[in-house]
Design a protein around this motif. Structure first.
Motif, PDB file in Angstrom:
ATOM      1  N   ALA A   1     -30.332  25.327  19.918  1.00  0.00           N
ATOM      2  CA  ALA A   1     -31.525  25.003  19.134  1.00  0.00           C
ATOM      3  C   ALA A   1     -31.294  25.218  17.651  1.00  0.00           C
ATOM      4  CB  ALA A   1     -32.697  25.859  19.610  1.00  0.00           C
ATOM      5  N   HIS A   2     -30.404  26.134  17.300  1.00  0.00           N
ATOM      6  CA  HIS A   2     -30.197  26.497  15.900  1.00  0.00           C
ATOM      7  C   HIS A   2     -29.345  25.486  15.158  1.00  0.00           C
ATOM      8  CE1 HIS A   2     -29.749  29.358  12.548  1.00  0.00           C
ATOM      9  NE2 HIS A   2     -28.472  28.987  12.511  1.00  0.00           N
ATOM     10  N   THR A   3     -28.585  24.736  15.871  1.00  0.00           N
ATOM     11  CA  THR A   3     -27.590  23.885  15.230  1.00  0.00           C
ATOM     12  C   THR A   3     -27.998  22.421  15.237  1.00  0.00           C
ATOM     13  OG1 THR A   3     -26.419  23.685  17.309  1.00  0.00           O
ATOM     14  CG2 THR A   3     -25.715  25.439  15.834  1.00  0.00           C
ATOM     15  N   GLY A   4     -27.460  21.677  14.344  1.00  0.00           N
ATOM     16  CA  GLY A   4     -27.672  20.233  14.284  1.00  0.00           C
ATOM     17  C   GLY A   4     -26.590  19.509  15.055  1.00  0.00           C
ATOM     18  N   GLN A   5     -26.638  18.195  15.029  1.00  0.00           N
ATOM     19  CA  GLN A   5     -25.708  17.395  15.824  1.00  0.00           C
ATOM     20  C   GLN A   5     -24.268  17.645  15.403  1.00  0.00           C
ATOM     21  OE1 GLN A   5     -26.576  13.238  15.832  1.00  0.00           O
ATOM     22  NE2 GLN A   5     -24.892  12.722  17.217  1.00  0.00           N
ATOM     23  N   ARG A   6     -24.003  17.829  14.098  1.00  0.00           N
ATOM     24  CA  ARG A   6     -22.625  18.029  13.644  1.00  0.00           C
ATOM     25  C   ARG A   6     -22.033  19.305  14.227  1.00  0.00           C
ATOM     26  NH1 ARG A   6     -20.370  20.999   9.760  1.00  0.00           N
ATOM     27  NH2 ARG A   6     -22.403  21.652   8.997  1.00  0.00           N
ATOM     28  N   VAL A   7     -22.853  20.367  14.203  1.00  0.00           N
ATOM     29  CA  VAL A   7     -22.361  21.640  14.718  1.00  0.00           C
ATOM     30  C   VAL A   7     -22.309  21.621  16.234  1.00  0.00           C
ATOM     31  CG1 VAL A   7     -22.760  24.128  14.777  1.00  0.00           C
ATOM     32  CG2 VAL A   7     -23.240  22.837  12.694  1.00  0.00           C
ATOM     33  N   VAL A   8     -23.283  20.945  16.842  1.00  0.00           N
ATOM     34  CA  VAL A   8     -23.291  20.848  18.306  1.00  0.00           C
ATOM     35  C   VAL A   8     -21.990  20.229  18.802  1.00  0.00           C
ATOM     36  CG1 VAL A   8     -24.362  19.678  20.261  1.00  0.00           C
ATOM     37  CG2 VAL A   8     -25.785  20.807  18.558  1.00  0.00           C
ATOM     38  N   ALA A   9     -21.516  19.224  18.076  1.00  0.00           N
ATOM     39  CA  ALA A   9     -20.279  18.554  18.476  1.00  0.00           C
ATOM     40  C   ALA A   9     -19.101  19.518  18.456  1.00  0.00           C
ATOM     41  CB  ALA A   9     -20.008  17.371  17.551  1.00  0.00           C
ATOM     42  N   ARG A  10     -19.214  20.592  17.686  1.00  0.00           N
ATOM     43  CA  ARG A  10     -18.125  21.578  17.617  1.00  0.00           C
ATOM     44  C   ARG A  10     -18.272  22.666  18.677  1.00  0.00           C
ATOM     45  NH1 ARG A  10     -18.982  23.588  11.803  1.00  0.00           N
ATOM     46  NH2 ARG A  10     -17.698  25.305  12.617  1.00  0.00           N
ATOM     47  N   ILE A  11     -19.505  22.975  19.059  1.00  0.00           N
ATOM     48  CA  ILE A  11     -19.678  24.137  19.946  1.00  0.00           C
ATOM     49  C   ILE A  11     -19.861  23.778  21.416  1.00  0.00           C
ATOM     50  CG2 ILE A  11     -20.704  25.492  18.089  1.00  0.00           C
ATOM     51  CD1 ILE A  11     -23.410  25.102  19.459  1.00  0.00           C
ATOM     52  N   VAL A  12     -20.263  22.518  21.701  1.00  0.00           N
ATOM     53  CA  VAL A  12     -20.500  22.168  23.100  1.00  0.00           C
ATOM     54  C   VAL A  12     -19.213  22.227  23.936  1.00  0.00           C
ATOM     55  CG1 VAL A  12     -21.117  20.278  24.656  1.00  0.00           C
ATOM     56  CG2 VAL A  12     -22.622  20.879  22.758  1.00  0.00           C
ATOM     57  N   PRO A  13     -18.079  21.698  23.434  1.00  0.00           N
ATOM     58  CA  PRO A  13     -16.851  21.756  24.254  1.00  0.00           C
ATOM     59  C   PRO A  13     -16.487  23.158  24.737  1.00  0.00           C
ATOM     60  CG  PRO A  13     -16.559  20.198  22.464  1.00  0.00           C
ATOM     61  CD  PRO A  13     -17.865  20.890  22.193  1.00  0.00           C
ATOM     62  N   PRO A  14     -16.491  24.195  23.871  1.00  0.00           N
ATOM     63  CA  PRO A  14     -16.155  25.521  24.427  1.00  0.00           C
ATOM     64  C   PRO A  14     -17.185  26.026  25.428  1.00  0.00           C
ATOM     65  CG  PRO A  14     -16.792  25.691  22.103  1.00  0.00           C
ATOM     66  CD  PRO A  14     -16.602  24.253  22.393  1.00  0.00           C
ATOM     67  N   LEU A  15     -18.460  25.643  25.242  1.00  0.00           N
ATOM     68  CA  LEU A  15     -19.471  26.054  26.212  1.00  0.00           C
ATOM     69  C   LEU A  15     -19.276  25.325  27.544  1.00  0.00           C
ATOM     70  CD1 LEU A  15     -22.633  26.214  23.922  1.00  0.00           C
ATOM     71  CD2 LEU A  15     -21.236  28.099  24.774  1.00  0.00           C
ATOM     72  N   LEU A  16     -18.865  24.080  27.460  1.00  0.00           N
ATOM     73  CA  LEU A  16     -18.555  23.356  28.695  1.00  0.00           C
ATOM     74  C   LEU A  16     -17.323  23.960  29.380  1.00  0.00           C
ATOM     75  CD1 LEU A  16     -19.144  19.615  27.684  1.00  0.00           C
ATOM     76  CD2 LEU A  16     -20.599  21.108  29.078  1.00  0.00           C
TER      77      LEU A  16
ATOM     78  N   GLY B   1     -31.510  23.413  24.964  1.00  0.00           N
ATOM     79  CA  GLY B   1     -31.162  23.278  23.557  1.00  0.00           C
ATOM     80  C   GLY B   1     -31.016  21.839  23.106  1.00  0.00           C
ATOM     81  N   GLY B   2     -31.296  20.891  24.005  1.00  0.00           N
ATOM     82  CA  GLY B   2     -31.266  19.483  23.613  1.00  0.00           C
ATOM     83  C   GLY B   2     -29.975  18.764  23.938  1.00  0.00           C
ATOM     84  N   VAL B   3     -29.153  19.326  24.806  1.00  0.00           N
ATOM     85  CA  VAL B   3     -27.881  18.694  25.156  1.00  0.00           C
ATOM     86  C   VAL B   3     -27.888  18.368  26.649  1.00  0.00           C
ATOM     87  CG1 VAL B   3     -25.372  18.965  25.262  1.00  0.00           C
ATOM     88  CG2 VAL B   3     -26.658  19.939  23.339  1.00  0.00           C
ATOM     89  N   ARG B   4     -27.711  17.084  26.984  1.00  0.00           N
ATOM     90  CA  ARG B   4     -27.642  16.662  28.372  1.00  0.00           C
ATOM     91  C   ARG B   4     -26.187  16.665  28.821  1.00  0.00           C
ATOM     92  NH1 ARG B   4     -29.283  11.764  27.884  1.00  0.00           N
ATOM     93  NH2 ARG B   4     -31.466  11.990  28.541  1.00  0.00           N
ATOM     94  N   VAL B   5     -25.917  17.240  29.998  1.00  0.00           N
ATOM     95  CA  VAL B   5     -24.562  17.274  30.556  1.00  0.00           C
ATOM     96  C   VAL B   5     -24.551  16.474  31.847  1.00  0.00           C
ATOM     97  CG1 VAL B   5     -22.719  18.720  31.479  1.00  0.00           C
ATOM     98  CG2 VAL B   5     -24.080  19.534  29.541  1.00  0.00           C
ATOM     99  N   GLU B   6     -23.638  15.525  31.937  1.00  0.00           N
ATOM    100  CA  GLU B   6     -23.487  14.713  33.138  1.00  0.00           C
ATOM    101  C   GLU B   6     -22.060  14.868  33.652  1.00  0.00           C
ATOM    102  OE1 GLU B   6     -25.915  10.743  32.847  1.00  0.00           O
ATOM    103  OE2 GLU B   6     -24.907  11.085  30.930  1.00  0.00           O
ATOM    104  N   ASP B   7     -21.922  15.094  34.952  1.00  0.00           N
ATOM    105  CA  ASP B   7     -20.603  15.193  35.571  1.00  0.00           C
ATOM    106  C   ASP B   7     -20.156  13.814  36.031  1.00  0.00           C
ATOM    107  OD1 ASP B   7     -20.171  18.033  35.377  1.00  0.00           O
ATOM    108  OD2 ASP B   7     -21.755  18.267  36.877  1.00  0.00           O
ATOM    109  N   THR B   8     -18.994  13.409  35.555  1.00  0.00           N
ATOM    110  CA  THR B   8     -18.451  12.102  35.908  1.00  0.00           C
ATOM    111  C   THR B   8     -17.070  12.275  36.543  1.00  0.00           C
ATOM    112  OG1 THR B   8     -17.265  11.708  33.823  1.00  0.00           O
ATOM    113  CG2 THR B   8     -19.630  11.185  33.873  1.00  0.00           C
ATOM    114  N   ALA B   9     -16.524  11.177  37.025  1.00  0.00           N
ATOM    115  CA  ALA B   9     -15.194  11.227  37.635  1.00  0.00           C
ATOM    116  C   ALA B   9     -14.136  11.634  36.627  1.00  0.00           C
ATOM    117  CB  ALA B   9     -14.846   9.865  38.237  1.00  0.00           C
ATOM    118  N   ASP B  10     -14.427  11.399  35.345  1.00  0.00           N
ATOM    119  CA  ASP B  10     -13.476  11.752  34.283  1.00  0.00           C
ATOM    120  C   ASP B  10     -13.774  13.108  33.661  1.00  0.00           C
ATOM    121  OD1 ASP B  10     -13.643   8.304  33.294  1.00  0.00           O
ATOM    122  OD2 ASP B  10     -12.145   9.302  34.567  1.00  0.00           O
TER     123      ASP B  10
END
Length: 407
Positions: free
Chosen positions: A350-365, A390-399
């Motif tokens: 919630a604290h971060t914007g899209q630019r920062v989200v793009a940096r922090i989501v991968p380690p959280l995943l 926090g506004g991020v949708r995660v979908e599990d795919t074959a890849d």
């Protein structure tokens, strides 16, 4: 007069290796947590390369998840201590025997008339092997036992049950009260294994003259060397020797002879504090780790240091993994810690914007993927749900997992 009581190193591995072949180890709590790893390792240091190790599930065998609890305990001893443990193996002849959390009275009822209690007493009398009684099992180790469930949970009037009396086998006339410094009650007194001072005072009057109380703090162990007849306090807290005439507190690192401890229990000895106390390193509990992480996280977000906040979240995840085998789960345990982890992740998103989200989501995943690989699906779902909050949708795919910002 109690003489020669001195501070010593927390690590009991410095005791003579052959003396460790006869050890009675009583733990106040934390028996399968990181705080007790070194104590366990020290206790088995003289048992050889492949000791026969037995875990008794008796105190918690009534629980529906008994198999899960045993599996977590076996995992802990294998990974952290280096012991290959057999559940409910034959006690006689075992190099190491462990009995821990659950209901003291349930254990006593199951042991009555059977061979396990006789075998436990025999090994202590013979000064052979390492015998570890922790938490609920530690309650049974004295001449009398606190019926914790019946008094604290059901509301029975305070009373004693006859104990296994392992201590009597070494000449100690005492009852054992683990969780002695418990503070979970907050607004009400839960010290002394949830009895509180009022109920313990009532019960104390019912003890026969000459019977003392050994109160063992949480994440603390009283190590009794059955060969050299010496005792040592290891862990975070202390051991309180309480009699009708007063009490003495043996802090972490304190040592004494069995004869000196007997004097204390009879009210005839006196604890003499060392002139220069030695600082004993104490490992934090999971509750303290969570609290520290929350404070660090808040400070990081307060200064808009998203990288530091992310490192705090990842560090907390590692700590939770380290405590996942804890069978007793003081301070709420890993489940409550994961709730905090989820909340921190949501706050971070919630604290971060899209630019920062793009940096922090991968380690959280990556954290989520680690949970999934370990079979901790509840934790993985918590990360996914927290990211969604926090506004991020995660979908599990074959890849692999794919994420996007919610509108």
């Amino acid at each position: 007069m109690l003489q020669g009581l001195a501070r010593a190193s927390l690590e009991v591995r410095h005791m003579r290796r052959d003396a460790m072949h006869g050890t009675l180890l009583l733990m106040g709590s934390g028996e399968t947590s990181p705080t007790m790893v070194e104590v366990h390792r020290a206790a088995i240091s003289g048992l050889g390369a492949k000791p026969r190790a037995v875990l008794l599930d008796t105190p918690y065998a009534f629980q529906e998840n008994v198999a899960e609890i045993s599996a977590r305990a076996c995992q802990y001893f294998a990974r952290s201590v280096g012991l290959d443990v057999e559940v409910n193996g034959v006690v006689a002849g075992a190099d190491w025997v462990f009995c821990g959390p659950g209901s003291p009275t349930y254990a006593l009822d199951r042991w009555a008339g059977g061979s396990a209690m006789a075998d436990l007493l025999a090994r202590v009398r013979a000064r052979e092997g390492v015998t570890v009684f922790a938490s609920a099992a530690a309650c049974t180790a004295g001449v009398a036992t606190v019926p914790v469930y019946e008094i604290y949970k059901v509301g029975a009037e305070p009373y004693w049950r006859e104990g296994v009396d392992l201590l009597g086998a070494v000449g100690l006339n005492a009852v054992v009260i683990p969780h002695y410094d418990n503070a979970e009650g907050g607004t009400h007194d839960t010290r002394f294994c949830y009895l509180g001072e009022r109920r313990l005072s009532l019960m104390e009057r019912e003890l026969s003259v000459g019977t003392g109380i050994l109160g063992i703090d949480e994440h603390t162990a009283l190590v009794i060397d059955l060969v050299d007849e010496r005792v040592r306090v290891a862990g975070r807290g202390g051991v309180t020797v309480r009699t009708r005439g007063g009490q003495s507190v043996l802090p972490a690192g304190a040592t004494a002879t069995l004869a000196e401890l007997r004097e204390l229990l009879l009210g005839e000895g006196r604890f003499v504090a060392p002139a220069v106390p030695e600082v004993v390193a104490a490992q934090r509990t999971l509750g303290e780790i969570v609290e520290a992480c929350e404070q660090s996280f808040a400070a990081a977000l307060g200064s808009d240091d998203v990288s530091a906040a992310t490192r705090t979240v990842l560090r907390l995840e590692e700590d939770i993994a380290g405590w996942s085998a804890d069978t007793e789960q003081d301070d709420g345990g890993p489940l409550q810690a994961r709730d905090v982890l989820r909340r921190l992740i949501a706050s971070l998103a919630a604290h971060t914007g899209q630019r920062v989200v793009a940096r922090i989501v991968p380690p959280l995943l990556a954290v989520r993927e680690k949970f999934r690989c370990e079979g901790a699906y509840e934790g993985a779902d918590a990360v996914r749900d927290a990211l969604a909050e926090g506004g991020v949708r995660v979908e599990d795919t074959a890849d692999g997992p794919r994420w996007s910002l919610l509108p």
